[in-house]
Design an enzyme around this catalytic site. Structure first.
Site, PDB file in Angstrom:
ATOM      1  CG  ASP A  95      -0.144   0.193   2.487  1.00 38.65           C
ATOM      2  OD1 ASP A  95      -0.806   0.423   3.509  1.00 38.65           O
ATOM      3  OD2 ASP A  95       1.050   0.340   2.433  1.00 38.65           O
ATOM      4  CB  CYS A 309      -6.263 -26.042   8.335  1.00 41.02           C
ATOM      5  SG  CYS A 309      -6.360 -25.559  10.152  1.00 41.02           S
TER       6      CYS A 309
HETATM    7 ZN   LIG Z   1      -8.601 -25.230  10.538  1.00 38.08          ZN
END
Ligand SMILES: [Zn+2]
Ligand SMILES: CNc1nc2cc(C(N)=O)ccc2[nH]1
Length: 375
Positions: A95, A309
């Site tokens: 940015d 995950c």
């Molecule tokens: Zn997770």
């Protein structure tokens, strides 16, 4: 001239108008709508580049203001640029520093030439201008760089917003002139104008006439109600070229990502996943979980039963609660990993819903399960 950034529109969702696209950069091509994890000081806090890659991150963000102060853009340039410095070979966006100047430093003076303010770390006097912001970003070497703008506070009067928009448009032109690496780094303009439709139109008209490679919608996620953000997007994104990427800065939460995609946004960034992860709050398919709560002391289930995950496959809520309560660093790594993974996978689901022309249905299902109030 070869353009470093090219947006390919693949299809539009027949149910909502959301876009499925491909963002082509010098460091790879990445599907949109996309979530960009934020790595303010050249690291997505606690996560290794390999971990970000394995979860599917494509473009990550770093902050010009912070890297200018520490370690200095000259050191990053000497390292060969941000990709080499942080060992990240996919996309990077920096940015311009405008937002940090307005959000970190209460003492500031805005002049036509630029902004005078104080270093938030030691109080030293600093000056940032369109030219200085381009010099720093050219040195950092990100694939996408942002024009230097003013992000006015919310709310702001119409009169203040009008003169701010006109100055941001003049600054945008100065950025284009000062940009030294247009073949390697794509420059995006930032549309301002607050909640005022005619000022958003004026800002968009000014910036589109300057033919940037992409356009950000700025001045949002600054405390306005979500209805205001959604309304501003509804009349702003149609003003932007359909063949250029649209980037909503500083957003956000799962509901805002879905609602932004529905309103034609392609790119998002937010510190939320790592920031709330550091205080032990995680986003799950059934809503937010504040892991420190006593109810999880003997909960040996994963953070999110529907998540695959690394964190959710190997650790329980009780264990992660224990780590967070004891300030064990591994705890915030596990929550940060899951939260970033959650938002990246959410965007995968959004893209799939666009392919199947069912993003409104997906919104309904997701909001119901997550517990967001009805539209
Ligand atoms: Zn997770
Ligand atoms: C977290 N919210 C947020 N709003 C933003 C607006 C801008 C902007 N330049 O208008 C940049 C970063 C931003 N982050």
């Amino acid at each position: 001239m070869t353009t470093p950034i090219r947006f390919e529109l693949i299809k539009t969702c027949r149910q909502t108008g959301a876009r499925l696209g491909m963002l082509h950069t010098p460091h790879g091509s990445f599907e949109t709508p996309m979530f960009m994890p934020v790595g303010t000081l050249a690291t997505v806090k606690t996560l290794a580049p390999e971990e970000l890659k394995e979860m599917g991150a494509g473009v990550i963000l770093s902050n010009t203001y912070h890297l200018w102060l520490r370690p200095g853009h000259d050191i990053v340039a000497e390292a060969g640029g941000l990709h080499a410095f942080m060992n990240w070979d996919r996309g990077i966006l920096t940015d311009s520093g405008g937002f940090q100047v307005f959000s970190l430093s209460e003492f500031r003076r805005i002049e036509e030439e630029g902004v005078y303010f104080r270093n938030h770390l030691n109080g030293d006097k600093l000056f940032l201008s369109p030219e200085k912001a381009m010099e720093i970003q050219n040195a950092l070497g990100a694939d996408i760089i942002m024009a230097f703008d003013e992000c006015p506070p919310y709310p702001a009067t119409y009169e203040y917003m009008k003169q701010s928009v006109e100055r941001t448009s003049r600054w945008a032109e100065r950025c284009l002139k000062a940009h030294r690496r247009p073949k390697e780094q794509g420059l995006f303009g930032i549309v301002q104008g607050g909640e005022y439709e005619d000022l958003r139109r004026q800002s968009a008209r000014d910036l589109v006439s300057l033919d940037f490679l992409g356009y950000a919608v700025g001045g949002l996620s600054v405390g306005e109600p979500k209805e205001v953000m959604n309304r501003v997007l509804e009349f702003t994104t149609p003003l932007l070229p359909a063949d250029k990427p649209r980037y909503l800065m500083g957003v956000g939460s799962p509901d805002s990502l879905i609602d932004g995609a529905i309103r034609g946004i392609d790119m998002f960034d937010c510190v939320l996943p790592t920031r709330i992860g550091r205080n032990g709050t995680v986003m799950t398919s059934e809503g937010r979980v504040v892991i420190k709560n006593a109810q999880y002391a003997r909960d040996f289930s994963p953070l999110d039963p529907n998540c695959d995950c690394y964190t959710c496959r190997n650790y329980t809520r009780a264990y992660i609660r224990h780590l967070i309560k004891c300030d064990e660093t591994f705890g915030i790594r596990l929550t940060s990993y899951h939260n970033v993974y959650f938002l990246i996978k959410l965007m995968e689901q959004v893209r799939q819903a666009i392919r199947e022309d069912r993003l409104a249905d997906f919104r309904e299902e997701f909001f119901e399960r997550y517990g967001f109030n009805k539209p």
